[in-house]
Design a protein around this motif. Structure first.
Motif, PDB file in Angstrom:
ATOM      1  N   ARG A 413       0.804  -1.222   0.000  1.00 18.41           N
ATOM      2  CA  ARG A 413       0.000   0.000   0.000  1.00 18.41           C
ATOM      3  C   ARG A 413       0.843   1.281   0.000  1.00 18.41           C
ATOM      4  NH1 ARG A 413      -2.112   0.370   4.707  1.00 18.41           N
ATOM      5  NH2 ARG A 413      -1.415  -1.561   5.717  1.00 18.41           N
ATOM      6  N   THR A 414       2.160   1.140  -0.097  1.00 15.03           N
ATOM      7  CA  THR A 414       3.042   2.312  -0.115  1.00 15.03           C
ATOM      8  C   THR A 414       3.206   2.812  -1.540  1.00 15.03           C
ATOM      9  OG1 THR A 414       4.266   1.458   1.798  1.00 15.03           O
ATOM     10  CG2 THR A 414       5.329   3.178   0.483  1.00 15.03           C
ATOM     11  N   VAL A 415       2.930   4.093  -1.753  1.00 18.96           N
ATOM     12  CA  VAL A 415       2.994   4.666  -3.096  1.00 18.96           C
ATOM     13  C   VAL A 415       4.041   5.769  -3.134  1.00 18.96           C
ATOM     14  CG1 VAL A 415       1.742   5.936  -4.883  1.00 18.96           C
ATOM     15  CG2 VAL A 415       0.583   4.132  -3.565  1.00 18.96           C
ATOM     16  N   VAL A 416       4.992   5.624  -4.052  1.00 19.46           N
ATOM     17  CA  VAL A 416       5.981   6.664  -4.327  1.00 19.46           C
ATOM     18  C   VAL A 416       6.052   6.811  -5.840  1.00 19.46           C
ATOM     19  CG1 VAL A 416       8.344   7.474  -4.066  1.00 19.46           C
ATOM     20  CG2 VAL A 416       7.323   6.022  -2.289  1.00 19.46           C
ATOM     21  N   LEU A 417       5.707   7.992  -6.342  1.00 15.48           N
ATOM     22  CA  LEU A 417       5.774   8.265  -7.773  1.00 15.48           C
ATOM     23  C   LEU A 417       6.755   9.408  -8.032  1.00 15.48           C
ATOM     24  CD1 LEU A 417       1.979   8.134  -8.773  1.00 15.48           C
ATOM     25  CD2 LEU A 417       3.685   6.306  -8.930  1.00 15.48           C
ATOM     26  N   GLY A 418       7.504   9.293  -9.117  1.00 14.37           N
ATOM     27  CA  GLY A 418       8.445  10.338  -9.504  1.00 14.37           C
ATOM     28  C   GLY A 418       9.896   9.898  -9.441  1.00 14.37           C
ATOM     29  N   VAL A 419      10.185   8.862  -8.657  1.00 15.23           N
ATOM     30  CA  VAL A 419      11.522   8.261  -8.606  1.00 15.23           C
ATOM     31  C   VAL A 419      11.365   6.746  -8.536  1.00 15.23           C
ATOM     32  CG1 VAL A 419      12.704  10.222  -7.518  1.00 15.23           C
ATOM     33  CG2 VAL A 419      11.603   8.493  -6.082  1.00 15.23           C
ATOM     34  N   ASP A 420      12.354   6.034  -9.057  1.00 16.23           N
ATOM     35  CA  ASP A 420      12.344   4.578  -8.912  1.00 16.23           C
ATOM     36  C   ASP A 420      12.523   4.224  -7.445  1.00 16.23           C
ATOM     37  OD1 ASP A 420      12.215   4.254 -11.693  1.00 16.23           O
ATOM     38  OD2 ASP A 420      14.400   4.317 -11.885  1.00 16.23           O
ATOM     39  N   THR A 421      11.937   3.110  -7.018  1.00 19.94           N
ATOM     40  CA  THR A 421      12.109   2.655  -5.634  1.00 19.94           C
ATOM     41  C   THR A 421      12.331   1.148  -5.598  1.00 19.94           C
ATOM     42  OG1 THR A 421       9.810   2.095  -5.075  1.00 19.94           O
ATOM     43  CG2 THR A 421      10.455   4.430  -4.910  1.00 19.94           C
ATOM     44  N   ASN A 422      12.711   0.669  -4.407  1.00 19.52           N
ATOM     45  CA  ASN A 422      12.938  -0.758  -4.195  1.00 19.52           C
ATOM     46  C   ASN A 422      11.755  -1.446  -3.530  1.00 19.52           C
ATOM     47  OD1 ASN A 422      13.198   0.514  -1.698  1.00 19.52           O
ATOM     48  ND2 ASN A 422      14.774  -0.887  -0.966  1.00 19.52           N
ATOM     49  N   ILE A 423      10.569  -0.842  -3.561  1.00 15.94           N
ATOM     50  CA  ILE A 423       9.424  -1.383  -2.829  1.00 15.94           C
ATOM     51  C   ILE A 423       9.068  -2.798  -3.298  1.00 15.94           C
ATOM     52  CG2 ILE A 423       6.968  -1.108  -2.336  1.00 15.94           C
ATOM     53  CD1 ILE A 423       7.402   1.925  -2.418  1.00 15.94           C
ATOM     54  N   ALA A 424       8.992  -3.012  -4.599  1.00 13.54           N
ATOM     55  CA  ALA A 424       8.643  -4.349  -5.100  1.00 13.54           C
ATOM     56  C   ALA A 424       9.685  -5.377  -4.662  1.00 13.54           C
ATOM     57  CB  ALA A 424       8.527  -4.323  -6.618  1.00 13.54           C
ATOM     58  N   ALA A 458      -1.891  -4.709 -16.713  1.00 17.72           N
ATOM     59  CA  ALA A 458      -2.934  -4.144 -17.576  1.00 17.72           C
ATOM     60  C   ALA A 458      -3.634  -2.986 -16.877  1.00 17.72           C
ATOM     61  CB  ALA A 458      -3.940  -5.236 -17.959  1.00 17.72           C
ATOM     62  N   SER A 459      -3.855  -3.098 -15.576  1.00 22.10           N
ATOM     63  CA  SER A 459      -4.498  -2.007 -14.835  1.00 22.10           C
ATOM     64  C   SER A 459      -3.638  -0.760 -14.834  1.00 22.10           C
ATOM     65  CB  SER A 459      -4.781  -2.446 -13.398  1.00 22.10           C
ATOM     66  OG  SER A 459      -5.711  -3.489 -13.351  1.00 22.10           O
ATOM     67  N   MET A 460      -2.321  -0.934 -14.646  1.00 19.39           N
ATOM     68  CA  MET A 460      -1.417   0.222 -14.660  1.00 19.39           C
ATOM     69  C   MET A 460      -1.455   0.906 -16.022  1.00 19.39           C
ATOM     70  SD  MET A 460       1.695  -1.600 -12.556  1.00 19.39           S
ATOM     71  CE  MET A 460       2.925  -0.307 -12.758  1.00 19.39           C
ATOM     72  N   LEU A 461      -1.427   0.113 -17.096  1.00 17.50           N
ATOM     73  CA  LEU A 461      -1.476   0.695 -18.445  1.00 17.50           C
ATOM     74  C   LEU A 461      -2.812   1.382 -18.697  1.00 17.50           C
ATOM     75  CD1 LEU A 461       0.218  -2.163 -20.495  1.00 17.50           C
ATOM     76  CD2 LEU A 461       1.084   0.170 -20.209  1.00 17.50           C
ATOM     77  N   ALA A 462      -3.897   0.757 -18.215  1.00 18.43           N
ATOM     78  CA  ALA A 462      -5.216   1.339 -18.439  1.00 18.43           C
ATOM     79  C   ALA A 462      -5.358   2.687 -17.760  1.00 18.43           C
ATOM     80  CB  ALA A 462      -6.299   0.378 -17.925  1.00 18.43           C
ATOM     81  N   GLY A 519      -8.674   1.648 -12.435  1.00 16.54           N
ATOM     82  CA  GLY A 519      -7.760   0.760 -11.735  1.00 16.54           C
ATOM     83  C   GLY A 519      -7.803   0.958 -10.246  1.00 16.54           C
ATOM     84  N   PRO A 520      -8.784   0.403  -9.561  1.00 11.70           N
ATOM     85  CA  PRO A 520      -8.771   0.540  -8.106  1.00 11.70           C
ATOM     86  C   PRO A 520      -7.490  -0.060  -7.557  1.00 11.70           C
ATOM     87  CG  PRO A 520     -10.285  -1.186  -8.792  1.00 11.70           C
ATOM     88  CD  PRO A 520      -9.839  -0.488 -10.031  1.00 11.70           C
ATOM     89  N   GLY A 521      -6.681   0.764  -6.920  1.00 13.83           N
ATOM     90  CA  GLY A 521      -5.398   0.319  -6.431  1.00 13.83           C
ATOM     91  C   GLY A 521      -4.240   0.816  -7.248  1.00 13.83           C
ATOM     92  N   VAL A 522      -4.509   1.534  -8.351  1.00 16.13           N
ATOM     93  CA  VAL A 522      -3.451   2.081  -9.190  1.00 16.13           C
ATOM     94  C   VAL A 522      -3.309   3.575  -8.907  1.00 16.13           C
ATOM     95  CG1 VAL A 522      -2.667   2.515 -11.545  1.00 16.13           C
ATOM     96  CG2 VAL A 522      -3.820   0.371 -10.991  1.00 16.13           C
ATOM     97  N   ALA A 523      -2.069   4.015  -8.678  1.00 16.72           N
ATOM     98  CA  ALA A 523      -1.779   5.432  -8.488  1.00 16.72           C
ATOM     99  C   ALA A 523      -1.036   5.929  -9.712  1.00 16.72           C
ATOM    100  CB  ALA A 523      -0.932   5.639  -7.236  1.00 16.72           C
ATOM    101  N   VAL A 524      -1.392   7.121 -10.181  1.00 15.07           N
ATOM    102  CA  VAL A 524      -0.749   7.682 -11.362  1.00 15.07           C
ATOM    103  C   VAL A 524      -0.499   9.170 -11.187  1.00 15.07           C
ATOM    104  CG1 VAL A 524      -1.648   6.023 -13.042  1.00 15.07           C
ATOM    105  CG2 VAL A 524      -2.981   8.044 -12.453  1.00 15.07           C
ATOM    106  N   ALA A 525       0.523   9.668 -11.894  1.00 15.12           N
ATOM    107  CA  ALA A 525       0.801  11.099 -11.964  1.00 15.12           C
ATOM    108  C   ALA A 525       1.754  11.313 -13.128  1.00 15.12           C
ATOM    109  CB  ALA A 525       1.426  11.614 -10.666  1.00 15.12           C
ATOM    110  N   TRP A 533       3.781   8.179 -14.451  1.00 18.27           N
ATOM    111  CA  TRP A 533       4.233   7.220 -13.449  1.00 18.27           C
ATOM    112  C   TRP A 533       3.015   6.481 -12.916  1.00 18.27           C
ATOM    113  CZ3 TRP A 533       9.332   6.563 -11.525  1.00 18.27           C
ATOM    114  CH2 TRP A 533      10.274   7.441 -12.072  1.00 18.27           C
ATOM    115  N   ALA A 534       3.085   5.157 -12.926  1.00 15.88           N
ATOM    116  CA  ALA A 534       1.967   4.341 -12.445  1.00 15.88           C
ATOM    117  C   ALA A 534       2.471   3.335 -11.421  1.00 15.88           C
ATOM    118  CB  ALA A 534       1.301   3.610 -13.611  1.00 15.88           C
ATOM    119  N   SER A 535       1.670   3.113 -10.377  1.00 15.62           N
ATOM    120  CA  SER A 535       2.067   2.201  -9.310  1.00 15.62           C
ATOM    121  C   SER A 535       0.884   1.330  -8.911  1.00 15.62           C
ATOM    122  CB  SER A 535       2.558   2.994  -8.092  1.00 15.62           C
ATOM    123  OG  SER A 535       2.835   2.138  -7.002  1.00 15.62           O
ATOM    124  N   GLU A 536       1.178   0.061  -8.676  1.00 14.83           N
ATOM    125  CA  GLU A 536       0.158  -0.866  -8.197  1.00 14.83           C
ATOM    126  C   GLU A 536       0.834  -1.953  -7.369  1.00 14.83           C
ATOM    127  OE1 GLU A 536      -3.626  -3.410  -9.908  1.00 14.83           O
ATOM    128  OE2 GLU A 536      -1.817  -3.288 -11.147  1.00 14.83           O
TER     129      GLU A 536
END
Length: 640
Positions: A413-424, A458-462, A519-525, A533-536
């Protein structure tokens, strides 16, 4: 735990930045103590500056011109009436110079004595000192004053593999593993170069490498009345390049007898220097033979991973530091209850060899229900000047298995957009069967490398496609159209324009039609370059919209490149500073030869020759370079 406080501070200056400065300021506020922040030009708008009661600029962006400037820190304390300085960790936290300057200025240094800093701040000196006090150490030797030939002779006597590390400093910086005698010379040169640059001292020590080591540390506290206590141990075995990644308290199933030896040896080491304040005594044990413990060093400061100890003891270690510095007396250590696990979220790309990432944080949305000690917020700038840590996520439960599951869910549930991260990657660790079983050693992470890039879902792309259509229609920048709890959704405005994206792996992907762009659960900016930037579920992708003409141009270019030789340009894999040039201008090299080394965010990376040829250098030592900037050309007969 209760304390008997002799005096009280009204104002404390925090000589640090990022999440640790915010952490210390939070405790100072709870204690009713006025907090003073310091900042560099790069941190003028940083969260810790706004959260403090007052803030003082101490210099330019490079740490050497600001956070490491003792005169500037002391000047800020004097100007604001601070009675004490808390150095945090990193920077000046283990600086004898700062402790001495505080004493000369009548300011309390919230840390140990100068003598303790001098002994424990030098790994070789600390090793000899605790060994004389009966604390077990890893077989090894101090290489100070020895020639390379003498070092090679001593190393052969100890036996390979060996670990080479700087005597001064810590955090794994400059450490080199040497498998055999043929690799010793280059390892010594690299370790000396990093040690000299980072710590101003190129002295080294060499120790026998334990093949399946577990890294376990003990949190100790001492007061001015001679009492030293141990607040349990922490498991810090999950690390990469000697940098800790996930830590936990207590350790993962070591024998009770070993735990007792660890705590006793840690207290013995601290008592040997009449230790005052918070310290961490670090040990190695063999994962296959956990009965023996070996002292490796003592960190004379608070640690990055101190929250896990706080969570299982119920203590505020920063408050305890302040009380001890004010003359308070320690009670007995409280019992350890439950289990806590901490993950360090870094701005880096594990799929690209953990190269650091820089840029503006377009969105930071931390998980609810767990502790998060964050360095950034939405809008923060991650630069190459400092450590790339974004936040620490800490989960607690009655048992280890539940704590790990809670940490994994929190990372999802942690979202960081704008820089690459090691979350996955952190989630991969939480789910690894060896980690879950507690079968740990410091080489575990290396067995998972290299990591493969996982394409966006697919959700991130959508959702990315929906946002791209909105931006095209409205001319707007970054948009988030709706928030549902801690989950962000971007929804298309109803357009049906085809959207194609180019990934960082140069792959073309197509977004589904607008009617699917949910995309419930997808964050974008979107960022300043128009990329989405998309995150899921902890995975993040940077997607650059490309039109049909651009796609055609890329296909033509790809066709042409298949018939050409390797590009003659050697490029920087990350932003950073040139710290070494390994060849001369005009030298002949073979493919894979190191040409220069780039350092950024505590890491040093070589840039290799792309093919055989003659080198033309485009940079020099000390130059700052951008990601993908050419640093050299290697010409052949074909590309001259």
């Amino acid at each position: 735990m209760t304390m008997q406080t002799i005096q009280r501070f009204d104002t404390v200056l925090v000589a640090n930045r990022g999440e640790i400065a915010r952490r210390i300021i939070r405790t100072l506020r709870a204690l009713g103590i006025r907090s003073i922040a310091v900042y560099s030009d790069a941190d003028a708008d940083a969260p810790h500056v706004r959260e403090a009661d007052d803030a003082v600029r101490i210099g330019a962006a490079p740490a050497a011109e600001s956070y490491l400037d003792i005169d500037a820190v002391i000047g800020a304390a004097r100007a604001t009436g601070a009675q004490a300085i808390h150095p945090g960790y990193g920077f000046l936290s283990e600086s004898v110079g700062l402790a001495e300057a505080c004493a000369e200025s009548g300011i309390v240094f919230i840390g140990p004595s100068v003598d303790a800093l001098q002994i424990m701040g030098d790994k070789a000196k600390a090793r000899d000192h605790v060994m004389r006090s009966g604390v077990p150490v890893v077989p090894g030797f101090d290489a100070r004053g020895l020639s390379d030939a003498e070092i090679a002779e001593e190393a052969t006597a100890i036996g390979f593999p060996l670990l080479v590390k700087p005597s001064a400093g810590g955090g794994g910086k400059g450490m080199e593993v040497v498998a055999d005698a043929t690799a010793l010379s280059s390892a010594l040169a690299s370790a000396r170069r990093v040690a000299s640059s980072a710590f101003g001292d190129d002295a080294l020590i060499l120790e026998r490498l334990i093949r399946r080591p577990r890294h376990i540390e003990v949190q100790v506290f001492g007061d001015v009345h001679g009492t030293v206590i141990a607040l349990g141990e922490r498991e810090c075995t999950l690390q990469r390049r000697h940098q800790k990644v996930i830590e936990e308290a207590p350790s993962a199933g070591i024998p009770d007898a070993t735990r007792t030896r660890l705590l006793e040896a840690a207290i013995q080491a601290a008592e040997s220097v009449r230790y005052v304040g918070a310290g961490t005594v670090e040990f190695l044990i063999d994962a296959d033979e956990p009965d023996d413990v070996f002292f490796i060093e003592m960190n004379t400061r608070l640690q990055v991973e101190h929250p896990v100890t706080e969570e299982v003891t119920g203590l505020d270690l920063v408050a305890l530091q302040i009380e001890v510095a004010a003359g308070g007396r320690l009670d007995e250590a409280p019992p350890v209850r439950g289990h806590a696990v901490e993950a360090r979220v870094y701005a880096e790309s594990p799929e690209r060899g953990f190269l650091p990432s820089t840029g503006r944080v377009l969105l930071f949305d931390p998980p609810q229900g767990v502790r998060v000690d964050a360095a950034v917020e939405t809008g923060s700038e991650v630069t190459g000047f400092y450590d790339p840590m974004i936040a620490k996520v800490i989960a607690v439960a009655a048992d280890r298995a539940t704590a790990l599951r809670r940490l994994d869910e929190a990372l999802r549930r942690t979202v960081v957009l704008g820089v690459d991260t090691n979350i996955a990657f952190l989630r991969t660790l939480c789910q690894d069967e060896r980690v879950v079983a507690g079968d740990l050693d410091t080489g575990l992470i290396e067995t998972l490398l290299p990591l493969q890039v996982v394409p966006p879902t697919a959700s991130m792309l959508a959702v990315a496609g929906g946002l791209a259509r909105i931006d095209t229609a409205s001319g707007a920048g970054a948009q988030i159209t709706r928030r549902a709890g801690a989950v962000w959704n971007a929804v298309s405005a109803g357009a049906s324009r085809e959207v194609a994206f180019l990934t960082d792996q140069d792959e073309i992907l197509f977004a589904p039609e607008a009617r699917e762009a949910r995309g419930p659960g997808v964050a974008v900016a979107t960022d300043g370059d128009g990329a989405v930037w998309a995150s899921e579920d902890g995975r993040t992708a940077r997607l650059r919209p490309v039109d049909r003409r651009q796609r055609m141009q890329r296909r033509l270019l790809a066709r042409d490149e298949r018939t050409e030789a390797t590009s003659p340009e050697a490029r920087a894999p990350m932003p950073g500073s040139i710290v070494a040039v390994h060849v001369g201008d005009g030298d002949s090299v073979t493919a894979g030869t190191p040409i220069v080394s780039i350092e950024a965010m505590k890491m040093e990376h070589p840039v290799l020759a792309p093919h055989d040829g003659v080198v033309s250098l485009l940079v020099a030592v000390g130059d700052q370079v951008r990601r993908d900037q050419p640093v050299a050309r290697v010409t052949t007969e074909e590309n001259r």
